[in-house]
Design a protein around this motif. Structure first.
Motif, short mmCIF file in Angstrom:
data_model
loop_
_atom_site.label_atom_id
_atom_site.label_comp_id
_atom_site.label_asym_id
_atom_site.label_seq_id
_atom_site.Cartn_x
_atom_site.Cartn_y
_atom_site.Cartn_z
N ALA A 43 -31.65 -62.96 18.58
CA ALA A 43 -30.98 -64.24 18.28
C ALA A 43 -29.49 -63.99 17.89
O ALA A 43 -28.41 -64.42 18.47
CB ALA A 43 -31.58 -65.03 17.02
N GLU A 44 -29.33 -63.15 16.88
CA GLU A 44 -27.89 -62.59 16.30
C GLU A 44 -27.22 -61.85 17.68
O GLU A 44 -25.89 -61.89 17.64
CB GLU A 44 -27.84 -62.05 15.14
CG GLU A 44 -28.43 -63.05 14.12
CD GLU A 44 -28.57 -62.64 12.80
OE1 GLU A 44 -28.14 -62.96 11.70
OE2 GLU A 44 -29.65 -61.70 12.83
N ALA A 75 -32.60 -57.78 29.43
CA ALA A 75 -33.37 -56.32 29.75
C ALA A 75 -33.64 -55.56 28.26
O ALA A 75 -34.82 -55.07 28.26
CB ALA A 75 -32.22 -55.68 30.30
N THR A 76 -33.19 -55.90 27.15
CA THR A 76 -33.45 -55.54 25.77
C THR A 76 -34.47 -56.14 25.34
O THR A 76 -35.40 -55.67 24.56
CB THR A 76 -32.33 -55.47 24.95
OG1 THR A 76 -31.04 -54.75 25.73
CG2 THR A 76 -32.52 -54.71 23.53
N PHE A 77 -34.75 -57.57 25.63
CA PHE A 77 -35.57 -58.35 24.95
C PHE A 77 -36.68 -59.03 26.04
O PHE A 77 -36.35 -60.17 25.85
CB PHE A 77 -35.20 -59.40 23.92
CG PHE A 77 -34.36 -58.76 22.79
CD1 PHE A 77 -34.74 -57.91 21.75
CD2 PHE A 77 -32.85 -58.86 22.78
CE1 PHE A 77 -33.74 -57.25 20.75
CE2 PHE A 77 -32.07 -58.37 22.00
CZ PHE A 77 -32.54 -57.41 21.06
N PRO A 78 -37.18 -58.34 26.82
CA PRO A 78 -37.96 -58.95 28.09
C PRO A 78 -39.16 -59.97 27.41
O PRO A 78 -39.37 -60.96 28.21
CB PRO A 78 -38.38 -57.73 28.82
CG PRO A 78 -38.66 -56.67 27.53
CD PRO A 78 -37.74 -56.94 26.90
N ASP A 79 -39.60 -59.69 26.24
CA ASP A 79 -40.60 -60.85 25.84
C ASP A 79 -40.09 -62.16 25.08
O ASP A 79 -41.04 -62.51 24.53
CB ASP A 79 -41.73 -60.04 25.03
CG ASP A 79 -42.20 -58.64 25.82
OD1 ASP A 79 -42.64 -59.09 26.99
OD2 ASP A 79 -42.46 -57.71 25.24
N THR A 80 -39.03 -62.00 25.28
CA THR A 80 -38.36 -63.21 24.41
C THR A 80 -37.53 -64.25 25.33
O THR A 80 -36.63 -63.93 25.97
CB THR A 80 -37.12 -62.68 23.31
OG1 THR A 80 -37.73 -61.87 22.59
CG2 THR A 80 -36.75 -63.89 22.56
N ALA A 114 -36.23 -66.97 25.34
CA ALA A 114 -34.88 -67.60 25.10
C ALA A 114 -33.63 -66.57 25.46
O ALA A 114 -32.47 -67.38 25.46
CB ALA A 114 -34.58 -67.79 23.48
N MET A 115 -34.04 -65.45 25.70
CA MET A 115 -32.71 -64.49 26.07
C MET A 115 -32.23 -64.81 27.52
O MET A 115 -31.10 -64.48 27.80
CB MET A 115 -33.13 -63.11 26.09
CG MET A 115 -33.65 -62.47 24.85
SD MET A 115 -32.21 -62.80 23.47
CE MET A 115 -32.33 -64.18 22.63
N LEU A 116 -33.22 -65.53 28.34
CA LEU A 116 -32.50 -65.89 29.66
C LEU A 116 -31.54 -67.09 29.75
O LEU A 116 -30.63 -66.84 30.18
CB LEU A 116 -33.60 -66.25 30.50
CG LEU A 116 -34.57 -65.03 31.21
CD1 LEU A 116 -36.05 -65.74 31.74
CD2 LEU A 116 -33.88 -64.15 32.00
#
Length: 373
Positions: free
Chosen positions: A287-288, A318-323, A325-327
């Motif tokens: 998130a941050e 790419a760093t947080f593929p399972d999150t 909200a990153m897209l």
């Protein structure tokens, strides 16, 4: 008075020693046995109750799990005194509030909520109500319920203003200013943060003072009060030595980078935020990392380096593929590379930042809790 002073001092010394012995015995017992042990009559001591509360409050930031246990132990002890002991009854809501704040610091918001429900049932004293309102305000803020948070913090400030201590008013105003700034009300935030900066005791709560000072400097720069912004920034730097947690230091540098960027020191701000971003990616704090990427993208665009923004956007999913909200977070960052006016870009960045924070607070991934006790 002079004749009685030696006896009074001796009695105070004896009580301190007894409390220390009881407290040490409790702490030496296995955690599972402490609630049973404190039910023994020899532990029915108001001094011990106060000692448990003091230790819980003092240790909230360093060890919230232990602080929560001490507060729950204090609440249990207070309940054993029965209805006739007013001092013990008055301690009960504070014990629940301390336990709730410690759970908030651990990120256990539902548990904190249930503890504050218990606190609300036994509030009688106005000062304890102020303490409760401020604790609930912090929790509501971190739950994404900003309107409730602001109402609670405003009420806490009013109660402290009428009952004291005065420096607590400044703390509440600073917290309220931070909420307003996050919600996109810079003018009102500037007023409250300025009052909080002037009224709070910075030695009592240096972490809050430092955060408040850096955000105040940002708001002043945004209002084109450059000289005052730099003055507040210099005053804030004196508090950096009071930040013992390396994870909190990262977030403090982020706030400083935002202030510097708004003051026009873009290269220094970019360097600072790039470092913060790398550390948040590794921590990990998706998130941050997203939010600092957004701030960094704005600075890069204003420095004529918009071509570097795409790499920031690509990094998040790419760093947080399972999150999931990153897209959408990556798309928000990518949008700042569009060729628009500086004023329009800043408005869009502010709107996007407020929107992303709201999503993170309501749905996750969650932000690190505010280090306040």
């Amino acid at each position: 008075l002079e004749e009685r002073t030696p006896e009074a001092l001796e009695e105070a010394r004896r009580r301190r020693e007894m409390v220390e012995l009881l407290f040490a015995e409790l702490m030496q017992a296995p955690p599972a046995d402490r609630f049973g042990l404190v039910q023994q009559v020899r532990f029915f001591s108001l001094d011990l109750l106060e000692r448990l509360l003091e230790q819980s409050h003092a240790g909230q930031l360093a060890d919230p799990a232990r602080a929560a246990e001490l507060a729950r132990l204090a609440a249990h002890l207070a309940s054993l005194f029965g209805m006739g002991e007013e001092e013990a009854a008055a301690a009960l809501p504070r014990a629940y509030c301390l336990a709730a704040n410690a759970r908030r610091l651990e990120g256990r918001r539902r548990v904190a909520d249930s503890l504050l429900v218990k606190a609300a049932r036994c509030l009688t004293d106005r000062l304890e109500r102020a303490f409760y309102c401020r604790t609930l305000g912090l929790l509501r803020w971190e739950q994404g319920r900003a309107d409730e948070a602001m109402a609670m913090l405003q009420h806490a400030a009013c109660l402290y203003a009428s009952e004291g201590p005065e420096h607590e008013v400044g703390s509440c105003l600073t917290l309220l200013g931070l909420v307003l700034q996050e919600e996109g009300d810079p003018a009102e935030a500037l007023t409250l943060l300025g009052r909080g900066w002037a009224e709070m005791d910075r030695d009592v709560r240096p972490l809050l003072a430092l955060r408040g000072g850096l955000v105040l400097a940002f708001c002043l720069a945004q209002a084109e009060q450059t000289e005052r912004a730099r003055h507040v920034l210099r005053e804030s730097w004196r508090l950096f030595a009071e930040v013992p947690d390396p994870r909190e230091v990262i977030r403090i540098y982020w706030l400083e980078g935002k202030a510097l960027a708004r003051l026009g020191d873009r290269e220094e701000a970019i360097h600072m935020m790039e470092s913060v971003r790398r550390q948040l990616l590794v921590e990990p704090s998706p998130a941050e990392a997203s939010l600092v990427s957004l701030d960094l993208a704005l600075s890069l665009a204003e420095a004529g380096r918009a071509e570097e923004i795409e790499a920031l956007a690509v990094d998040l999913p790419a760093t947080f593929p399972d999150t999931p909200a990153m897209l959408p977070a990556a798309e928000v960052v990518r949008a700042l590379a569009c060729p628009v006016s500086s004023e329009h870009r800043r408005r869009e960045a502010a709107r996007a930042t407020a929107g992303l924070r709201r999503v993170f607070r309501l749905q996750g991934p969650h932000l690190k809790p505010l280090p306040f006790a």
